[in-house]
Scaffold this motif. Sequence first.
Motif, PDB file in Angstrom:
ATOM      1  N   THR A 279     -29.693 -22.915  -2.088  1.00 53.43           N
ATOM      2  CA  THR A 279     -29.712 -23.665  -3.338  1.00 53.43           C
ATOM      3  C   THR A 279     -30.831 -24.699  -3.287  1.00 53.43           C
ATOM      4  O   THR A 279     -31.385 -24.998  -2.227  1.00 53.43           O
ATOM      5  N   GLU A 280     -31.131 -25.241  -4.458  1.00 54.61           N
ATOM      6  CA  GLU A 280     -32.189 -26.252  -4.545  1.00 54.61           C
ATOM      7  C   GLU A 280     -31.948 -27.115  -5.772  1.00 54.61           C
ATOM      8  O   GLU A 280     -31.435 -26.641  -6.787  1.00 54.61           O
ATOM      9  N   LEU A 281     -32.305 -28.384  -5.670  1.00 50.81           N
ATOM     10  CA  LEU A 281     -32.264 -29.255  -6.844  1.00 50.81           C
ATOM     11  C   LEU A 281     -33.484 -28.944  -7.696  1.00 50.81           C
ATOM     12  O   LEU A 281     -34.603 -28.870  -7.182  1.00 50.81           O
ATOM     13  N   THR A 282     -33.283 -28.762  -8.985  1.00 48.32           N
ATOM     14  CA  THR A 282     -34.373 -28.376  -9.866  1.00 48.32           C
ATOM     15  C   THR A 282     -34.217 -28.997 -11.244  1.00 48.32           C
ATOM     16  O   THR A 282     -33.111 -29.302 -11.680  1.00 48.32           O
ATOM     17  N   PRO A 289     -32.247 -33.315 -12.538  1.00 46.43           N
ATOM     18  CA  PRO A 289     -31.955 -32.672 -11.253  1.00 46.43           C
ATOM     19  C   PRO A 289     -30.583 -32.012 -11.254  1.00 46.43           C
ATOM     20  O   PRO A 289     -29.568 -32.647 -11.534  1.00 46.43           O
ATOM     21  N   ALA A 290     -30.563 -30.723 -10.953  1.00 47.29           N
ATOM     22  CA  ALA A 290     -29.321 -29.959 -10.887  1.00 47.29           C
ATOM     23  C   ALA A 290     -29.465 -28.924  -9.778  1.00 47.29           C
ATOM     24  O   ALA A 290     -30.539 -28.338  -9.613  1.00 47.29           O
ATOM     25  N   ARG A 291     -28.393 -28.725  -9.011  1.00 44.30           N
ATOM     26  CA  ARG A 291     -28.463 -27.790  -7.889  1.00 44.30           C
ATOM     27  C   ARG A 291     -28.026 -26.393  -8.327  1.00 44.30           C
ATOM     28  O   ARG A 291     -26.953 -26.215  -8.889  1.00 44.30           O
ATOM     29  N   GLY A 292     -28.891 -25.431  -8.032  1.00 47.86           N
ATOM     30  CA  GLY A 292     -28.581 -24.049  -8.374  1.00 47.86           C
ATOM     31  C   GLY A 292     -29.122 -23.090  -7.337  1.00 47.86           C
ATOM     32  O   GLY A 292     -29.937 -23.462  -6.470  1.00 47.86           O
ATOM     33  N   LEU A 293     -28.673 -21.848  -7.402  1.00 49.48           N
ATOM     34  CA  LEU A 293     -29.195 -20.808  -6.518  1.00 49.48           C
ATOM     35  C   LEU A 293     -30.663 -20.563  -6.850  1.00 49.48           C
ATOM     36  O   LEU A 293     -31.053 -20.515  -8.020  1.00 49.48           O
ATOM     37  N   VAL A 294     -31.471 -20.425  -5.817  1.00 43.31           N
ATOM     38  CA  VAL A 294     -32.900 -20.221  -6.028  1.00 43.31           C
ATOM     39  C   VAL A 294     -33.148 -18.790  -6.506  1.00 43.31           C
ATOM     40  O   VAL A 294     -32.886 -17.825  -5.783  1.00 43.31           O
ATOM     41  N   ASN A 295     -33.648 -18.670  -7.739  1.00 44.91           N
ATOM     42  CA  ASN A 295     -34.011 -17.370  -8.294  1.00 44.91           C
ATOM     43  C   ASN A 295     -35.443 -17.423  -8.803  1.00 44.91           C
ATOM     44  O   ASN A 295     -36.152 -18.423  -8.603  1.00 44.91           O
ATOM     45  N   ARG A 296     -35.893 -16.367  -9.437  1.00 48.38           N
ATOM     46  CA  ARG A 296     -37.281 -16.312  -9.889  1.00 48.38           C
ATOM     47  C   ARG A 296     -37.640 -17.455 -10.821  1.00 48.38           C
ATOM     48  O   ARG A 296     -38.683 -18.106 -10.658  1.00 48.38           O
ATOM     49  N   PHE A 297     -36.803 -17.724 -11.826  1.00 48.25           N
ATOM     50  CA  PHE A 297     -37.106 -18.761 -12.810  1.00 48.25           C
ATOM     51  C   PHE A 297     -37.258 -20.109 -12.124  1.00 48.25           C
ATOM     52  O   PHE A 297     -38.195 -20.866 -12.404  1.00 48.25           O
ATOM     53  N   LEU A 298     -36.346 -20.415 -11.226  1.00 42.27           N
ATOM     54  CA  LEU A 298     -36.385 -21.698 -10.533  1.00 42.27           C
ATOM     55  C   LEU A 298     -37.656 -21.816  -9.696  1.00 42.27           C
ATOM     56  O   LEU A 298     -38.327 -22.862  -9.703  1.00 42.27           O
ATOM     57  N   ARG A 299     -38.007 -20.758  -8.972  1.00 41.42           N
ATOM     58  CA  ARG A 299     -39.204 -20.800  -8.127  1.00 41.42           C
ATOM     59  C   ARG A 299     -40.473 -20.965  -8.954  1.00 41.42           C
ATOM     60  O   ARG A 299     -41.361 -21.747  -8.598  1.00 41.42           O
ATOM     61  N   GLU A 300     -40.571 -20.227 -10.052  1.00 38.74           N
ATOM     62  CA  GLU A 300     -41.805 -20.221 -10.826  1.00 38.74           C
ATOM     63  C   GLU A 300     -41.980 -21.454 -11.690  1.00 38.74           C
ATOM     64  O   GLU A 300     -43.118 -21.899 -11.924  1.00 38.74           O
ATOM     65  N   TRP A 335     -25.916 -22.367 -11.358  1.00 35.67           N
ATOM     66  CA  TRP A 335     -25.497 -23.617 -10.712  1.00 35.67           C
ATOM     67  C   TRP A 335     -24.536 -23.322  -9.566  1.00 35.67           C
ATOM     68  O   TRP A 335     -23.597 -22.526  -9.704  1.00 35.67           O
ATOM     69  N   ALA A 336     -24.754 -23.972  -8.431  1.00 40.12           N
ATOM     70  CA  ALA A 336     -23.895 -23.760  -7.268  1.00 40.12           C
ATOM     71  C   ALA A 336     -24.147 -24.857  -6.246  1.00 40.12           C
ATOM     72  O   ALA A 336     -25.276 -25.336  -6.094  1.00 40.12           O
ATOM     73  N   GLY A 337     -23.088 -25.243  -5.534  1.00 36.28           N
ATOM     74  CA  GLY A 337     -23.206 -26.214  -4.466  1.00 36.28           C
ATOM     75  C   GLY A 337     -23.649 -25.555  -3.171  1.00 36.28           C
ATOM     76  O   GLY A 337     -23.736 -24.323  -3.067  1.00 36.28           O
ATOM     77  N   GLN A 338     -23.924 -26.377  -2.162  1.00 37.69           N
ATOM     78  CA  GLN A 338     -24.452 -25.854  -0.908  1.00 37.69           C
ATOM     79  C   GLN A 338     -23.463 -24.952  -0.170  1.00 37.69           C
ATOM     80  O   GLN A 338     -23.861 -24.170   0.678  1.00 37.69           O
ATOM     81  N   GLY A 339     -22.182 -25.040  -0.487  1.00 37.97           N
ATOM     82  CA  GLY A 339     -21.196 -24.204   0.176  1.00 37.97           C
ATOM     83  C   GLY A 339     -20.913 -22.902  -0.546  1.00 37.97           C
ATOM     84  O   GLY A 339     -19.885 -22.259  -0.291  1.00 37.97           O
ATOM     85  N   HIS A 340     -21.821 -22.454  -1.409  1.00 41.51           N
ATOM     86  CA  HIS A 340     -21.550 -21.312  -2.298  1.00 41.51           C
ATOM     87  C   HIS A 340     -21.189 -20.031  -1.557  1.00 41.51           C
ATOM     88  O   HIS A 340     -20.418 -19.215  -2.061  1.00 41.51           O
TER      89      HIS A 340
END
Length: 376
Positions: A279-282, A289-300, A335-340
């Motif tokens: 996950t990453e804050l984005t 700032p919101a924590r979610g699983l890192v996917n294409r949209f978040l990376r780009e 959206w997901a926490g670090q313990g997903h």
Amino acid sequence: MSSALTGLFPHPIVQAPMAGGVSVPRLAAAVCEAGGLGFLAAGYKTADGMYQEIKQLRSLTSRPFGVNLFMPHPEYPGAGTGSTGAAGAAPSNAAAVGVYAHQLAGEAAWYETELGDPDSGRDDGYDAKLAVLLDNPVPVVSFHFGVPGTETLQALRRAGTLTLVTATSVDEARAVERAGADAVIVQGVEAGGHQGTHRDQPETDGTGIGLLSLLAQVREAVSLPLVAAGGIMRGSQIAAVLAAGASAAQLGTAFLATDESGAHALHKQALTNPLFVRTELTRAFSGRPARGLVNRFLREHGPYAPAAYPDVHHLTAPLRKAAAKAGDAQGMALWAGQGHRMAREMPAGRLVEVLAGELAAARTTLSDRPAQGGAL
């Protein structure tokens, strides 16, 4: 915790309010019926939409529950003007959002949709929702993104409602206590979804404090009861935060995967899908700032998203909806926490029972363990 709040639910388990259609009445009801405190999320709903969900929840359970409100966001400097301000000043909110919209044009073309209107409103219908909650009181109301005024908190208290406010730092927790809330939700940086910071400043990105450290600091700074939130997925973790000074634990991601959750099926599956390893804050999806699983949209797009909430939220809403409709998890806000990766698919009521059992076992283990000394 205050006796009034402690008596609301048998287990110290609070289901986090997750906006965007996740915390539906059937989820909150299942948690309440199992002995936890279920929550509805009023964020992104109209006042009437919130009221209808409260009515539905009351038809499903007679037990206490909570409703969460988003605090209104102030206008950013230069918002709506398109100007760049004084010489040498940073671009205005409107200009930065315009640049981001240009970057997202390719996404709109790919998903065959239009970008949303960033000027679709800043207050989330706060005053209207508050009026409903004062006219038709609920047992608990919590606040995210800031602290309501003392008069608001007092009015809710007179209506018989207990109030909780999220804090992500010691200073924010002190502000909650000064305002007169009944308890503080201490949110660690591990938490999924939006960080409940009171002032969204770009320079604070990535400097959040872990839950256990933050909990200890807040416990020494304020006298209010504390609800711990952030990455909690097991009963043993609940035992840990209770030992660290919390009176209850708030879990979001753990309930996201349950049968009653309103989350999209792809979102639920992504929590344990090996394609999504962290996950990453984005700010990519909402401007905050919101924590979610890192996917294409978040990376780009994450590195370029401006600090402009809810403008960016409104801007990307059609993209997120189109991605979900197309079955493309790479374009969704996951959206997901670090313990997903510890998420468990089961009915929400069963999850409360399992967590309560794990908590009891952890407490027994701790009480039975003899004190050990000696060198490390």
